[in-house]
Write a protein that holds these residues in place. Structure first.
Motif, PDB file in Angstrom:
ATOM      1  N   MET A   1       2.364   1.662  -3.452  1.00 59.44           N
ATOM      2  CA  MET A   1       1.365   2.142  -4.420  1.00 59.44           C
ATOM      3  C   MET A   1       1.100   3.625  -4.230  1.00 59.44           C
ATOM      4  SD  MET A   1      -1.500  -0.886  -4.791  1.00 59.44           S
ATOM      5  CE  MET A   1      -2.117  -0.629  -3.146  1.00 59.44           C
TER       6      MET A   1
ATOM      7  N   GLY B   1       0.821  -1.214   0.000  1.00 57.33           N
ATOM      8  CA  GLY B   1       0.000   0.000   0.000  1.00 57.33           C
ATOM      9  C   GLY B   1       0.850   1.258   0.000  1.00 57.33           C
TER      10      GLY B   1
ATOM     11  N   MET C   1      -4.021  -2.794  -6.182  1.00 63.50           N
ATOM     12  CA  MET C   1      -4.922  -2.587  -5.049  1.00 63.50           C
ATOM     13  C   MET C   1      -5.652  -3.870  -4.626  1.00 63.50           C
ATOM     14  SD  MET C   1      -7.793   0.357  -4.257  1.00 63.50           S
ATOM     15  CE  MET C   1      -7.801   0.795  -5.938  1.00 63.50           C
TER      16      MET C   1
ATOM     17  N   HIS D   1      -3.251  -5.861  -2.488  1.00 60.63           N
ATOM     18  CA  HIS D   1      -3.114  -5.163  -1.208  1.00 60.63           C
ATOM     19  C   HIS D   1      -4.307  -5.501  -0.308  1.00 60.63           C
ATOM     20  CE1 HIS D   1      -2.912  -1.714   1.559  1.00 60.63           C
ATOM     21  NE2 HIS D   1      -4.090  -1.332   1.126  1.00 60.63           N
ATOM     22  N   ALA D   2      -5.519  -5.426  -0.852  1.00 60.06           N
ATOM     23  CA  ALA D   2      -6.731  -5.695  -0.068  1.00 60.06           C
ATOM     24  C   ALA D   2      -6.784  -7.146   0.402  1.00 60.06           C
ATOM     25  CB  ALA D   2      -7.961  -5.353  -0.897  1.00 60.06           C
TER      26      ALA D   2
ATOM     27  N   PHE E   1      -1.996   2.327  -8.617  1.00 57.61           N
ATOM     28  CA  PHE E   1      -2.825   1.489  -7.761  1.00 57.61           C
ATOM     29  C   PHE E   1      -3.290   0.216  -8.467  1.00 57.61           C
ATOM     30  CE2 PHE E   1      -2.985   5.811  -6.234  1.00 57.61           C
ATOM     31  CZ  PHE E   1      -2.634   5.626  -4.898  1.00 57.61           C
ATOM     32  N   THR E   2      -2.518  -0.235  -9.430  1.00 57.19           N
ATOM     33  CA  THR E   2      -2.843  -1.442 -10.180  1.00 57.19           C
ATOM     34  C   THR E   2      -2.991  -2.652  -9.256  1.00 57.19           C
ATOM     35  OG1 THR E   2      -1.598  -0.582 -12.066  1.00 57.19           O
ATOM     36  CG2 THR E   2      -2.061  -2.945 -12.061  1.00 57.19           C
TER      37      THR E   2
END
Length: 151
Positions: free
Chosen positions: A42, A39, A51, A54-55, A48-49
């Motif tokens: 990014m 995160g 994301m 990350h989530a 933010f490709t």
């Protein structure tokens, strides 16, 4: 307030029940650190490709495994089963199998990576269903719990 006894680093993984809860917690912290570092990267790059990676690292790896670790620490009898050990490995492998290939897919890798993402997802759902079963069995074995048939 009673002080907790001093422990050595090696004591963290001793004993099946305590060890399993601690393994979940330590693994959760590793996944959480990876998710937060991703995160940060990014945000710094304004790209933010990744994301979804990350989530998933943060929710399935960090939060999900941390909750399981706390559960096994507070219900050590639940951690004593082979199913609990399978739960740990399925969850850890599922997170890696989902997030690694998902990153490759999002960065333009081979479409076949989608099959690994799907496999990781299936493993994670299976892991959650196993956790539900472990909790249910633990609750039903608890003193004072009686099953009353519906009328």
């Amino acid at each position: 307030m009673t002080a907790l006894p001093a422990t050595k680093a090696g004591d963290l993984l001793e004993g099946r029940a305590m060890g399993l809860g601690n393994r979940f917690l330590i693994t959760a912290l590793l996944f959480g650190t990876m998710g937060m570092a991703l995160g940060l990267a990014m945000g710094a790059s304004h790209d933010f490709t990744l994301m979804p990676v990350h989530a998933h690292l943060n929710l399935l790896g960090y939060v999900g495994m941390f909750i399981a670790g706390l559960y096994y620490r507070t219900a050590p009898e639940a951690a004593e089963s082979r199913m609990a050990e399978v739960h740990y490995w399925a969850n850890a492998v599922g997170v890696v199998m989902l997030t690694g290939p998902l990153a490759g897919l999002l960065l333009g890798g081979a479409p076949q990576l989608g099959l690994l993402v799907l496999g990781g997802g299936v493993i994670l759902i299976s892991s959650m269903m196993l956790f539900i079963l472990i909790i249910a069995m633990s609750v039903l074995r608890s003193p004072g719990v009686t099953i009353v048939p519906a009328e």
